[in-house]
Design an enzyme around this catalytic site. Structure first.
Site, PDB file in Angstrom:
ATOM      1  N   ASN A   2     -40.590 -48.581  38.147  1.00 18.92           N
ATOM      2  CA  ASN A   2     -40.979 -47.188  37.946  1.00 18.92           C
ATOM      3  C   ASN A   2     -40.220 -46.590  36.766  1.00 18.92           C
ATOM      4  O   ASN A   2     -40.362 -47.072  35.644  1.00 18.92           O
ATOM      5  CB  ASN A   2     -40.921 -46.359  39.235  1.00 18.92           C
ATOM      6  CG  ASN A   2     -39.626 -46.389  39.999  1.00 18.92           C
ATOM      7  OD1 ASN A   2     -39.258 -47.405  40.581  1.00 18.92           O
ATOM      8  ND2 ASN A   2     -38.932 -45.268  40.043  1.00 18.92           N
ATOM      9  N   ASP A   3     -39.418 -45.574  36.940  1.00 17.66           N
ATOM     10  CA  ASP A   3     -38.938 -44.748  35.831  1.00 17.66           C
ATOM     11  C   ASP A   3     -38.258 -45.512  34.697  1.00 17.66           C
ATOM     12  O   ASP A   3     -37.418 -46.379  34.944  1.00 17.66           O
ATOM     13  CB  ASP A   3     -37.887 -43.746  36.322  1.00 17.66           C
ATOM     14  CG  ASP A   3     -38.326 -42.943  37.511  1.00 17.66           C
ATOM     15  OD1 ASP A   3     -39.436 -43.163  38.004  1.00 17.66           O
ATOM     16  OD2 ASP A   3     -37.544 -42.086  37.949  1.00 17.66           O
TER      17      ASP A   3
END
Length: 596
Positions: free
Chosen positions: A74-75
């Site tokens: 993710n991020d």
């Protein structure tokens, strides 16, 4: 630590799926779930004995976007340029394609296109981060000393900020990082703070008093805030008695980003250096499942961000991207004197699909980001390095598109393509009237109007990833409206017919931008197609839309099509159309480590 917090909810049955992103109920360890800040999602991991389907894994796997070879990501966290190398850190699950057990993945590049996958930079192995090494940033201190500051969660899921240093700065890849012995260096123990809503520290900057500043996303007395901290040495921090900025009407701000920009100048500004006169500041926050921002000034006397325009209704806040894009992170690239931003694009198929693929999530193409000349909004454009993958250019000039016309763009790989097209309006007299209420929900308007509904000027644009019979296709297009003395352009990316599969999110994304059609007359569109990822940039980067699509036509090599089209009453001319097949990049090629 966006951690998919805005999207994840508990699930009881594998395969249950709605328009939010759900996950299967495999509980990986006692640290997951429970009450408090993690109640919105389950930490889960895929069964160890389930191998991904090679066909499905490769069909939707991108060719030139950043993603690990397998598993969940993710991020973006702490991107930087250091000693001739670009570093991209990211939230990563070593154990499967499901969110959970998050560490800091680490990859390096010399060109932002081809990447080498390395060992994780940070793993959850201390009391202050045993629940996860969440999102953070990198700041390069004087003397060329990079330092990571990141959010960690303890066994009770309380969040705090931690620091790590490279073990050997002479290692060009900075493979090993050492955590500070006094971690955590920041705890949410001030009155009015929420210990489970305290995460995602920004890159640091130096104030006029010579002290370091940093913002952390948090909740203060029930309000969302970018909390402000000061330090002399970047190790010992003191909370300032007021936030950098706060708002009383929105949810917790994840992944705040704060940086300086000069109107009309696409050169980047280094926050650790003196900021020139006339500069503005951008404050970005991840909220409501999207990335929003404000333009304003950094008041040095008040030590606070002051927006140029205070807008109470956050539906009207400016957007970095109008599609599947979240938890973005920017950095100053001293190599080419620019600011670059990345975002996370989650999967919009089902959790069972992710298990079958063996991977989930990617990062958007890195973009140069700068402030428009009028100082009102940020503009974005793919970094120039991505053009090194272009091959087999196709060019057309002077195309005229009447109502109902389709022009096929042939001889490019419709699965991996870069298309740039200019639309020139012969007349602007036919523009339909603009309704300001549409600004509250442009997606709804894209869905109601659609590319098949004729208008005065538009819809016109591209049809991509189209099957032979058009049963599957994605439309990226514009509509032009007249609003008093100005024109408003609606850009849409309509996924409702992108796939015949029923179990997908297939919205119609959209965003408006002002355009001086009387002066410019041309509206540009650039769309990069990379199998399941589509990124589009309208009006020179005024509106950007990232879309995830999963058409069955991807399994049928050579059978997809790209068209330019016009379905509006007014004729549209295409003075220039260029398209390229995009070669495959070497993304996360392993170098001495086989886990990624």
């Amino acid at each position: 630590m966006a951690q998919a917090w805005a999207f994840l909810l508990p699930v009881l049955v594998l395969g249950s799926y709605v328009t939010s992103l759900f996950f299967p109920s495999y509980i990986s360890n006692p640290l997951c779930g429970g009450d408090g800040g993690r109640s919105l999602f389950l930490c889960a991991q895929a069964p160890k004995d389930q191998d991904p389907s090679p066909a499905v894994s490769t069909m939707y796997k991108t060719a030139f976007h950043f993603q690990p070879a397998k598993n969940w990501m993710n991020d973006p966290s702490g991107p930087m340029y250091f000693n001739g190398i670009y570093h991209e850190f990211y939230q990563y699950n070593l154990n499967g394609p499901i969110f959970g057990d998050i560490v800091w993945g680490h990859s390096v590049s010399t060109d932002l296109v081809n990447w080498i996958g390395l060992e994780p930079a940070l793993v959850r192995d201390t009391p202050s981060d045993i629940d996860g090494c969440w999102t953070g940033s990198v700041t390069i201190l004087p003397g060329g000393k990079p330092i990571i500051i990141y959010t960690g969660g303890d066994i009770d899921q309380h969040q705090a900020q931690n620091i790590a240093f490279p073990k050997n700065r002479s290692d060009p890849y900075l493979r090993e990082w050492i955590k500070a012995p006094n971690n955590p260096v920041l705890r949410p123990d001030e009155p009015g703070m929420n210990s489970i809503e305290f995460r995602d520290p920004t890159t640091g900057w130096i104030g006029p008093d010579g002290l370091w500043r940093m913002a952390v996303g948090g909740e203060l007395n029930g309000y969302s805030a970018a909390l402000l901290y000061k330090s002399e040495d970047f190790l010992n921090w003191t909370k300032v008695d007021h936030p950098l900025y706060s708002h009383n009407g929105s949810n917790m701000w994840e992944c705040p980003d704060f940086f300086a920009v000069l109107p009309g100048n696409n050169a980047g500004l280094d926050l650790s250096a003196a900021i020139p006169q006339g500069a503005k500041h951008a404050l970005k926050m991840s909220v409501d499942s999207v990335d929003k921002y404000m333009i304003g000034v950094y008041d040095l006397q008040r030590d606070a961000f002051v927006p140029d325009n205070v807008v109470d209704d956050r539906r009207l806040w400016l957007r970095i991207d109008y599609g599947t894009f979240y938890a973005s992170k920017s950095f100053f690239d001293s190599n080419k004197n620019r600011r670059i931003i990345w975002g996370w694009s989650r999967e919009t198929d089902s959790p069972s699909d992710d298990l079958e693929k063996g991977w989930a999530g990617l990062h958007t193409i890195p973009r140069t980001i700068w402030l428009a000349g009028d100082g009102k909004q940020l503009l974005q454009w793919p970094v120039e390095e991505i053009e090194s993958l272009r091959t087999n250019e196709i060019s057309h000039q002077g195309i005229e598109l009447n109502k109902g016309d389709l022009f096929e763009i042939k001889e490019v790989d419709a699965f991996q393509a870069d298309v740039e097209i200019d639309f020139e309006l012969a007349s602007i007299d036919d523009a339909d009237p603009f309704d300001p209420s549409w600004l509250l929900d442009p997606e709804k308007h894209c869905g109601e109007a659609g590319a098949s509904v004729p208008g005065g000027i538009g819809p016109f644009g591209l049809v991509i990833l189209a099957s032979d019979n058009m049963d599957e296709h994605t439309e990226v297009y514009f509509r032009v409206y007249k609003s008093q003395e100005k024109y408003m352009v609606l850009m849409c990316s309509d996924l409702r017919r992108s796939s015949l599969r029923p179990d997908l999110e297939k919205p119609a994304y959209g965003g408006f931008f002002e355009f001086d059609l009387e002066k410019e007359r041309k509206i540009s569109l650039r769309t990069l197609i990379d199998r399941s990822a589509v990124e589009s940039f309208g009006g020179g980067g005024r509106v950007c839309i990232t879309s995830r699509v999963y058409p069955a036509v991807l399994a049928d090599v050579g059978r997809a099509h790209i068209y330019a089209f016009n379905n509006g009453s007014a004729t549209v001319r295409v003075p220039q159309l260029s398209a390229w097949t995009m070669r495959k990049a070497q993304v996360n090629v392993e170098k001495g480590w086989s886990a990624i």
